[in-house]
Design an enzyme around this catalytic site. Sequence first.
Site, PDB file in Angstrom:
ATOM      1  CD  GLN A 133      26.449 -28.335   3.689  1.00 27.16           C
ATOM      2  OE1 GLN A 133      26.110 -29.321   3.039  1.00 27.16           O
ATOM      3  NE2 GLN A 133      25.587 -27.597   4.350  1.00 27.16           N
ATOM      4  N   GLY A 134      31.328 -28.442   4.588  1.00 27.72           N
ATOM      5  CA  GLY A 134      31.876 -29.276   5.656  1.00 27.72           C
ATOM      6  C   GLY A 134      31.072 -29.141   6.939  1.00 27.72           C
ATOM      7  CE1 TYR A 135      27.702 -25.852   7.152  1.00 28.44           C
ATOM      8  CE2 TYR A 135      25.473 -26.503   7.731  1.00 28.44           C
ATOM      9  CZ  TYR A 135      26.374 -25.527   7.370  1.00 28.44           C
ATOM     10  OH  TYR A 135      25.942 -24.233   7.239  1.00 28.44           O
ATOM     11  CB  SER A 136      27.981 -34.542   8.335  1.00 31.11           C
ATOM     12  OG  SER A 136      26.655 -34.170   8.089  1.00 31.11           O
ATOM     13  CB  SER A 168      28.363 -33.122  -1.719  1.00 31.88           C
ATOM     14  OG  SER A 168      27.371 -33.633  -0.880  1.00 31.88           O
ATOM     15  CD  GLU A 251      22.423 -28.913   3.151  1.00 36.23           C
ATOM     16  OE1 GLU A 251      22.706 -28.305   4.207  1.00 36.23           O
ATOM     17  OE2 GLU A 251      22.889 -30.014   2.849  1.00 36.23           O
ATOM     18  CD  GLU A 372      12.989 -40.135  10.203  1.00 35.64           C
ATOM     19  OE1 GLU A 372      14.033 -39.668   9.693  1.00 35.64           O
ATOM     20  OE2 GLU A 372      12.238 -40.910   9.591  1.00 35.64           O
TER      21      GLU A 372
END
Lengths: 387, 366
Positions: A133-136, A168, A251, A372
């Site tokens: 997964q390429g998100y951040s 990951s 997720e 948060e």
Amino acid sequence: MSSTDLDTFRAETRAWLEANCPTEMRDGVRNEETICWGGRNWEFISDAQRDWLNVMAAKGWTVPTWPVEYGGAGMDRAHDKILSEELVRLKARLPLQSFGIWMLGPALLAFGSHEQKLQYLPPIARGEVRWCQGYSEPGAGSDLASVQTKADSDGDDYIVNGQKVWTSYADKADCIFALVRTDRDAKKHLGISFLLIDMDSKGVSTKPIRLISGSSPFCETFFDDVRVPKANVVGMEHRGWDVAKHLLTHEREMISGGGAGLLGSRALGAILEEQGGEMDASTRAEALVCEVDALAIGLTLERYKDQAEAGGGVGDASAMLKYQGTELNKRRHELLMSAGGTEALTWDGTHGGLAADWLRTKANSIEGGTSEVMLSIVSRRILGLPG
Amino acid sequence: MSEDETMLQDAARGFLDGAAPVSHLRGLRDAGKTLDAKLWADMAAMGWTGVLVPEDAGGSDMGHAAAGILANEMGKTLVTSPFLSTAVIAATALRQVASDRATAALAQIAEGKVIYALAVDEGHKHAPENTQLQAVADGNGFRLTGSKGFVVDGSNADRLLVLAQSDTGLTLFDVPADRDGITRTASAMIDARDAASVDFADVQATGDDVVGTVGDAMTVLRPALEAGQAALAAEMAGLAAGAFEMTVAYLKERKQFGIEIGRFQALQHRAAHLWCESEVTASAVRNAGRMLDEDADNATMAVSLAKARATSTAKLAVIEGVQMHGGIGMTDAFDMGFFMKRGRVAAEWLGDYGYHAERVAAARGF
């Protein structure tokens, strides 16, 4: 559907699993070492692991609820639940786990074209292709939509440049589903596309990040003039945020499941007693509260799965599930470390792995949206408090 | 929730908003009363008092999940009635017994013609097995001597279910509350509801007064206590929801420093945490009702899980409710204090957090 049908299904499932699950796969071990992730370069740890995957995939039981034409078994929730219960009863390892199953699959089922589903889902179900997964991105943690990785149009292709972080298993994956900016002039949520990229493409490179637990499951992933067909966009171009949000709910459910002492699993108190002998009063008191919460959170996950199948999905409440599940998991591992005492302080020994697991859980309330951020989602979207 | 359950919930809310908002409890308290006979009669007319009474005894027999839905709605506005004591606890005890007398008593409950109270505890904590009240054999019957405390609905009750120690073990009796030798003293309860101390001095009880079998009270009492605990958990979840609703509404309207206080993240996150806790508790509460309906013999853990969770969530909801309202939350003129005081009483009734957490632990093998 009558309960007789379900009883018959349970009996047949039990008989089939008895006949087809290799003995070696029935030890009840479900840890990092025994997971079968699949993929082009996957090396099975045993013939039994390979056989187990193959017989289950042939029945569509690696992804029981997916439609048959996409590699699943078309099961409803009631049948799926029975299959899960029978697998637990047999102490069977899961034949296959992957981000393809947990995250990309549900997103493709909701947003993909028929052709995309046929192309990508069956290989996920058979464990032939491993996804990451390429998100951040560096500088974009909780503010996920401020994606800077850019995909510039070039005929039928995009040229992708940028960097992802906390990817990951990027070093072990065959493909990546990534958020890329396809329109730099639009508002930040509107210029993003959800793009499928082969990790073998020229210009993709990865670098593992060593974590406090000593392991390196996360990577930095670099894109340097990577050419990707426009046909690989899932959903509409520039509207990838909708896909991303949908996937995030899955997720979050996946991460929340880690800590919940689901009804079939062992009691924390029993594990603690076995590990550390007699518990002191304060540890025992904490363990009691933790057990109560774990059971109730487990029931909540089940309730929301039922609700999701009845229609409407889990939606914003996935933030609640993620928050509760991950915070609980951290509490459980603190207790396990405490019960282990000095013996849990080494990387090896009888409790080897305990410290690494304990450290790993600290990421649970960060990855997939911090606790948060989850509370802010509940506060704004569910309670309607002013932003 | 099923369609039937949603309909029951909507009907209950509609009725209670008119008949018993929080101001109803305040009115009773200010008048020095703990019972509204008209409200109880209305509950009977709607089939609520017969929610756990078999149909052949004239009940609606809707089950424990339905009783939980009613109790949950009652909790939201702190509805005061002997619903739990009579319609849940006594009805569940009596339906364990196959006798004409029990059937007649159940019919009276369904009609709203009798109020029962359960006289079980003697110390300052729920502990049925520590019963000291003596049932001494006397001819064909018994003589009861001893004291019970915190008998909820004990002043208003027409009949008492009394747990006593006989020479063969714990025995449950069903006696009229005004029988010779019984002295009831109403307690000035913080939640403005009915509880009493009840003394028994040589009170005569016949063999017919025994509910179930002599020396085997628990066969009858355990299901009754669990039904009560599950319904009380549902009431407490409702109480938490009622307090929370007031609090969130206040966060949206109250301004300090020129903005709504609900814009402060410190408060947003606490409110969100409370909602997350309430959702988890709601799952445990629903599960308890379902287990009592489907597999009552194995419902102990589910019931205790619900009571434990509801106790902690209700506590959090009222503490946050007062704190987030600030000074006004401390005033008697404002309703939040009623929620806090009822929450404290309900926390103790039928077993506190520790009692139920221990039962969960025992069921889970540690």
